[in-house]
Design a protein around this motif. Structure first.
Motif, PDB file in Angstrom:
ATOM      1  N   ASP A   1     -28.430 -33.292 -31.710  1.00 53.31           N
ATOM      2  CA  ASP A   1     -27.359 -32.735 -30.879  1.00 53.31           C
ATOM      3  C   ASP A   1     -27.785 -31.486 -30.120  1.00 53.31           C
ATOM      4  O   ASP A   1     -27.010 -30.931 -29.338  1.00 53.31           O
ATOM      5  N   GLY A   2     -29.037 -31.006 -30.340  1.00 56.23           N
ATOM      6  CA  GLY A   2     -29.527 -29.839 -29.625  1.00 56.23           C
ATOM      7  C   GLY A   2     -29.471 -28.547 -30.409  1.00 56.23           C
ATOM      8  O   GLY A   2     -29.783 -27.484 -29.858  1.00 56.23           O
TER       9      GLY A   2
ATOM     10  N   ARG B   1     -34.137 -33.879 -21.172  1.00 60.66           N
ATOM     11  CA  ARG B   1     -33.116 -34.342 -22.122  1.00 60.66           C
ATOM     12  C   ARG B   1     -32.921 -33.337 -23.254  1.00 60.66           C
ATOM     13  O   ARG B   1     -31.779 -32.999 -23.597  1.00 60.66           O
ATOM     14  N   THR B   2     -34.009 -32.856 -23.830  1.00 64.20           N
ATOM     15  CA  THR B   2     -33.887 -31.876 -24.909  1.00 64.20           C
ATOM     16  C   THR B   2     -33.299 -30.580 -24.384  1.00 64.20           C
ATOM     17  O   THR B   2     -32.466 -29.954 -25.045  1.00 64.20           O
TER      18      THR B   2
ATOM     19  N   ARG C   1     -31.182 -30.226 -21.940  1.00 64.74           N
ATOM     20  CA  ARG C   1     -29.747 -30.440 -21.757  1.00 64.74           C
ATOM     21  C   ARG C   1     -29.015 -30.436 -23.097  1.00 64.74           C
ATOM     22  O   ARG C   1     -27.945 -29.831 -23.230  1.00 64.74           O
ATOM     23  N   ASN C   2     -29.587 -31.086 -24.103  1.00 67.44           N
ATOM     24  CA  ASN C   2     -28.932 -31.131 -25.411  1.00 67.44           C
ATOM     25  C   ASN C   2     -28.808 -29.744 -26.023  1.00 67.44           C
ATOM     26  O   ASN C   2     -27.760 -29.389 -26.590  1.00 67.44           O
TER      27      ASN C   2
ATOM     28  N   GLU D   1     -26.157 -27.764 -24.076  1.00 66.05           N
ATOM     29  CA  GLU D   1     -24.797 -28.234 -24.346  1.00 66.05           C
ATOM     30  C   GLU D   1     -24.328 -27.789 -25.726  1.00 66.05           C
ATOM     31  O   GLU D   1     -23.192 -27.342 -25.888  1.00 66.05           O
ATOM     32  N   TRP D   2     -25.204 -27.904 -26.739  1.00 64.68           N
ATOM     33  CA  TRP D   2     -24.802 -27.447 -28.074  1.00 64.68           C
ATOM     34  C   TRP D   2     -24.516 -25.950 -28.048  1.00 64.68           C
ATOM     35  O   TRP D   2     -23.532 -25.477 -28.636  1.00 64.68           O
TER      36      TRP D   2
END
Length: 344
Positions: free
Chosen positions: A45-46, A76-77, A79-80, A83-84
């Motif tokens: 989930d980051g 991708r990582t 962004r995760n 976001e977390w």
């Protein structure tokens, strides 16, 4: 207020031995190093976890993780993690983060205060993502965080009120006569780049003055983790022990990364590192008189010493996978700094 480095120091002392050499043969390339770090410390989930603190997460770790993901082109990582971070740490009324998240079923935030280094690295990672990687959606958030760092995390130097000190937190102790200061929070390259992006001269001035203060502290017996800046000069901090330890390790990393390898603070920290009892180790913690409290042969710490000496960063070996979060992260940051440093 901000005590995570005390916890790191105690935990790291318990694991300051290396794995047996049987697994040490193979070196890892940069991509493998990043993937290994991501697999060990970044949850799907980051959330970036500190394995020595019961999988606690810090704003610093989130910022470091975003910076590394950007540097390795892992959108991708990145962004995760962002976001977390936005959903779990960005709970304040400003654009700064709570400094710690504890894994519990409820009430994960014990302390809503920020740690300025976490906000600084998050903002810098967001800026680099927009400017260097073309992930333009992060630019405005980078600028908003930078402007709140400027507005909330700078204080006049009591010795020279026209100069600005970087505070360790928005609410940390700062009066006209005494300001709490953490030398390892001064990442002048990040401050300058954010200052230019946000068109905020205060951040650039804080970078310039921060480097001056580090040079002044190099005349002290040790580079402190924490120090009070008073109208009369430097004084022992009210809330912390006076020592040079796991915070101060980052001073030569950030200075060299910023093209300031000739700042006297780098030479001072090298002398501290080399006070270890063995040439295969460095002193990672000394008391106020310079007496060695802790030594380590972890590759992450050795990498900072190599960077400060203008030497090649040691190859990452398979055995280095056993490093805990902090030295493992510093090793990747040192390698990135070597790649990006302006001069040696």
């Amino acid at each position: 207020m901000i005590t995570r480095r005390k916890l790191i120091a105690g935990a790291a002392a318990m694991v300051a031995h290396a794995l047996p050499s049987a697994a040490a043969a193979a070196s890892l390339d940069d991509g493998q190093c990043w993937r290994l770090w991501r697999a060990r410390f970044v949850q799907p989930d980051g959330r970036v976890v500190d394995d020595l603190q019961n999988a606690t997460s810090h704003s610093e770790g989130q910022g470091y993780g975003m910076l590394l993901a950007q540097a390795f082109g892992d959108e991708r990582t990145f962004r995760n993690i962002e976001e977390w971070t936005s959903h779990n740490l960005a709970i304040r009324q400003d654009n700064l983060m709570a400094w710690q998240w504890v894994p519990r079923r409820r009430d994960n935030i014990d302390d809503w205060h920020n740690a300025t280094d976490g906000d600084l690295f998050r903002a810098w990672a967001l800026l680099r993502a927009a400017r260097d990687s073309g992930w333009w959606q992060y630019h405005d958030k980078a600028v908003a965080i930078a402007r709140d760092i400027s507005a909330l995390c700078l204080a006049p130097d009591p010795r020279a009120p026209e100069e600005l000190l970087l505070k360790p937190g928005a609410e940390s102790r700062a009066t006209s006569g005494r300001v709490l200061f953490n030398p390892s929070y001064v990442m002048s390259r990040a401050l300058r780049e954010l200052g230019f992006a946000a068109e905020d001269d205060r951040l650039i001035r804080a970078a310039d003055h921060g480097e001056t203060v580090l040079a002044e502290l190099a005349r002290e017996p040790v580079m402190p983790d924490w120090i009070d800046v008073t109208a009369e000069g430097f004084a022992p901090p009210e809330e912390h022990d006076l020592r040079s330890s796991y915070d101060a390790l980052r001073v030569p990393l950030y200075l060299t990364w910023s093209g300031r390898s000739r700042n006297p603070a780098v030479a001072q920290m090298l002398a501290t590192f080399e006070s270890a009892s063995s040439p295969d180790k460095i002193a990672v913690s000394v008391d106020a008189a310079g007496r060695v409290l802790d030594e380590s042969d972890y590759a992450g710490y050795l990498s900072i010493a190599a960077l400060a000496r203008c030497e090649a960063i040691p190859d990452v070996r398979a055995r280095d996978a056993a490093q805990s979060y902090y030295p493992a992260t510093l090793q990747l940051l040192a390698a990135l700094a070597k790649r990006e440093q302006a001069r040696c």
